[in-house]
Design an enzyme around this catalytic site. Structure first.
Site, PDB file in Angstrom:
ATOM      1  N   PRO A 110      -4.833  -1.653   1.567  1.00 16.12           N
ATOM      2  CA  PRO A 110      -5.816  -2.631   2.037  1.00 16.12           C
ATOM      3  C   PRO A 110      -5.740  -2.847   3.546  1.00 16.12           C
ATOM      4  O   PRO A 110      -4.664  -2.868   4.136  1.00 16.12           O
ATOM      5  CB  PRO A 110      -5.417  -3.904   1.286  1.00 16.12           C
ATOM      6  CG  PRO A 110      -4.667  -3.438   0.090  1.00 16.12           C
ATOM      7  CD  PRO A 110      -3.964  -2.193   0.524  1.00 16.12           C
ATOM      8  N   GLU A 111      -6.916  -2.985   4.159  1.00 16.10           N
ATOM      9  CA  GLU A 111      -6.992  -3.287   5.585  1.00 16.10           C
ATOM     10  C   GLU A 111      -7.433  -4.737   5.744  1.00 16.10           C
ATOM     11  O   GLU A 111      -7.484  -5.494   4.767  1.00 16.10           O
ATOM     12  CB  GLU A 111      -7.946  -2.305   6.262  1.00 16.10           C
ATOM     13  CG  GLU A 111      -7.501  -0.847   6.103  1.00 16.10           C
ATOM     14  CD  GLU A 111      -8.423   0.158   6.780  1.00 16.10           C
ATOM     15  OE1 GLU A 111      -9.067  -0.196   7.782  1.00 16.10           O
ATOM     16  OE2 GLU A 111      -8.493   1.311   6.289  1.00 16.10           O
ATOM     17  N   HIS A 166       1.249  -4.260 -15.615  1.00 21.25           N
ATOM     18  CA  HIS A 166       2.152  -4.098 -14.476  1.00 21.25           C
ATOM     19  C   HIS A 166       2.453  -5.438 -13.791  1.00 21.25           C
ATOM     20  O   HIS A 166       2.645  -5.491 -12.578  1.00 21.25           O
ATOM     21  CB  HIS A 166       1.546  -3.111 -13.483  1.00 21.25           C
ATOM     22  CG  HIS A 166       1.258  -1.767 -14.084  1.00 21.25           C
ATOM     23  ND1 HIS A 166       2.247  -0.885 -14.472  1.00 21.25           N
ATOM     24  CD2 HIS A 166       0.072  -1.149 -14.393  1.00 21.25           C
ATOM     25  CE1 HIS A 166       1.704   0.200 -14.977  1.00 21.25           C
ATOM     26  NE2 HIS A 166       0.388   0.072 -14.936  1.00 21.25           N
ATOM     27  N   ARG A 175      -3.247  11.912   7.451  1.00 23.79           N
ATOM     28  CA  ARG A 175      -4.445  11.269   6.929  1.00 23.79           C
ATOM     29  C   ARG A 175      -5.611  12.224   7.145  1.00 23.79           C
ATOM     30  O   ARG A 175      -5.420  13.388   7.449  1.00 23.79           O
ATOM     31  CB  ARG A 175      -4.730   9.943   7.657  1.00 23.79           C
ATOM     32  CG  ARG A 175      -3.630   8.889   7.573  1.00 23.79           C
ATOM     33  CD  ARG A 175      -4.044   7.678   8.383  1.00 23.79           C
ATOM     34  NE  ARG A 175      -3.118   6.568   8.291  1.00 23.79           N
ATOM     35  CZ  ARG A 175      -2.121   6.361   9.135  1.00 23.79           C
ATOM     36  NH1 ARG A 175      -1.912   7.198  10.129  1.00 23.79           N
ATOM     37  NH2 ARG A 175      -1.332   5.305   8.994  1.00 23.79           N
ATOM     38  N   LYS A 181      -3.200  -7.047   8.521  1.00 22.13           N
ATOM     39  CA  LYS A 181      -3.073  -6.709   7.110  1.00 22.13           C
ATOM     40  C   LYS A 181      -2.017  -7.553   6.400  1.00 22.13           C
ATOM     41  O   LYS A 181      -1.759  -7.351   5.220  1.00 22.13           O
ATOM     42  CB  LYS A 181      -2.697  -5.238   6.960  1.00 22.13           C
ATOM     43  CG  LYS A 181      -3.606  -4.258   7.687  1.00 22.13           C
ATOM     44  CD  LYS A 181      -3.045  -2.850   7.585  1.00 22.13           C
ATOM     45  CE  LYS A 181      -3.800  -1.867   8.451  1.00 22.13           C
ATOM     46  NZ  LYS A 181      -3.231  -0.504   8.378  1.00 22.13           N
ATOM     47  N   ARG A 183       2.203   0.607  -8.733  1.00 23.49           N
ATOM     48  CA  ARG A 183       3.069   1.606  -8.087  1.00 23.49           C
ATOM     49  C   ARG A 183       4.348   1.012  -7.512  1.00 23.49           C
ATOM     50  O   ARG A 183       5.183   1.740  -6.980  1.00 23.49           O
ATOM     51  CB  ARG A 183       2.281   2.321  -6.985  1.00 23.49           C
ATOM     52  CG  ARG A 183       1.073   3.077  -7.532  1.00 23.49           C
ATOM     53  CD  ARG A 183       0.201   3.649  -6.435  1.00 23.49           C
ATOM     54  NE  ARG A 183      -0.967   4.317  -6.971  1.00 23.49           N
ATOM     55  CZ  ARG A 183      -1.990   4.743  -6.241  1.00 23.49           C
ATOM     56  NH1 ARG A 183      -1.984   4.552  -4.922  1.00 23.49           N
ATOM     57  NH2 ARG A 183      -3.016   5.340  -6.797  1.00 23.49           N
TER      58      ARG A 183
END
Length: 289
Positions: free
Chosen positions: A2-3, A96, A273, A61, A117
């Site tokens: 997320p940004e 999770h 990236r 962030k 994750r």
């Protein structure tokens, strides 16, 4: 990951649902979810219990929950798949679910940290010296973000000129400007017609101000539709996805026509990236001989 827009969407949801509430109990269900907290799960739960949460804050962030007393804050790391969800207390547990925070009131909802994750987590940190908003000391070095009213545009321009780097690297440098990640860097550069390898030393003050304006515009546009969701892992506190991926002009559009000139968009490997750009609108800089 997320940004700024995605984290701000979560922050706004938390402000509505958890600000001013007192923690009754904390249940840590996976040790990795508190691995950044030096005292471990039991210490995290004990120190958070009984504390009242203030107005959630964000820098770039990074998201944190100030605690009443102003000595500690809860820092949230969303990582690649972390979710802070406000759920009815009787809702079935998520597969999770890693941390559960129950409150002392009768509102009937609880805060859950869910992370498939396990790259994210929550941790308690002392507040940075001279911080009025509970900024955790471990992120005091992070620069302000472009939506922060105290962001210093002059200082940013001077830092760009002195950095001797390329423009996309500078946009992702959290010590210069926070909150900008790969997606919104590519979007802002496309809007500014700048190639990602343009040297920062060649940017005039008006050009860097224009780029900063595009960064703000694209982030505000993403905020308006809940951020960018490419899969089900990024959601707001109510479990809803954002829709800005439908409006992206550069990122993820390899071989599709540029929405400005019609040339096929390109993708290049860049710092582990990808960079997406228009080869016609965003000319690569000339290589000095």
């Amino acid at each position: 990951m997320p940004e700024l827009p995605e984290v701000e969407v979560v922050r706004r949801g938390l402000e509505r649902w958890v600000a001013g509430r007192t923690v009754e109990s904390v249940e840590v269900l996976h040790p990795r979810a508190v691995r950044r907290h030096p005292g471990g799960g039991a210490d995290f739960a004990a120190r958070l219990g009984g504390r009242t949460i203030g107005v959630p804050r964000r820098r770039g962030k990074y998201l944190w929950l100030p605690l009443e007393g102003r000595d500690l804050s809860v820092l949230g790391h969303l990582g690649m798949s972390g979710q802070l969800l406000v759920q009815p207390a009787d809702a079935p547990d998520e597969k999770h679910l890693r941390i559960r925070v129950r409150f002392a009131d009768d509102a009937g909802t609880e805060l859950r940290f869910v992370d498939q994750r396990t790259f994210g987590g929550l941790s308690l940190h002392e507040v940075a010296a001279d911080s009025a908003d509970g900024l955790p000391d471990v992120i005091a070095h992070i620069a302000r973000d472009p939506l922060d009213p105290l962001f210093d545009e002059t200082a940013y321009h001077l830092a760009l000129r002195a950095k001797r780097t390329t423009v996309k690297r500078a946009l992702l440098d959290q010590s210069l400007i926070s909150g900008v990640g790969n997606i919104y860097a590519d979007e802002a550069l496309w809007r500014a017609r700048l190639h990602y390898e343009r040297p920062t030393a060649t940017l005039t003050r008006p050009r860097s101000a224009e780029l900063l304006g595009h960064v703000r515009d694209v982030m505000n546009a993403a905020l308006a539709v809940g951020g960018t969701s490419f899969d089900s892992l990024y959601v707001n506190v109510n479990g809803e996805s954002g829709y800005f991926d439908r409006s992206l002009d550069a990122y993820g559009r390899e071989d599709e026509p540029c929405r400005r000139c019609g040339a096929p968009m390109r993708r290049r490997a860049w710092m582990n990236r990808s960079s997406y750009f228009c080869p016609r609108c965003q000319r690569a800089p000339r290589v000095s001989s």
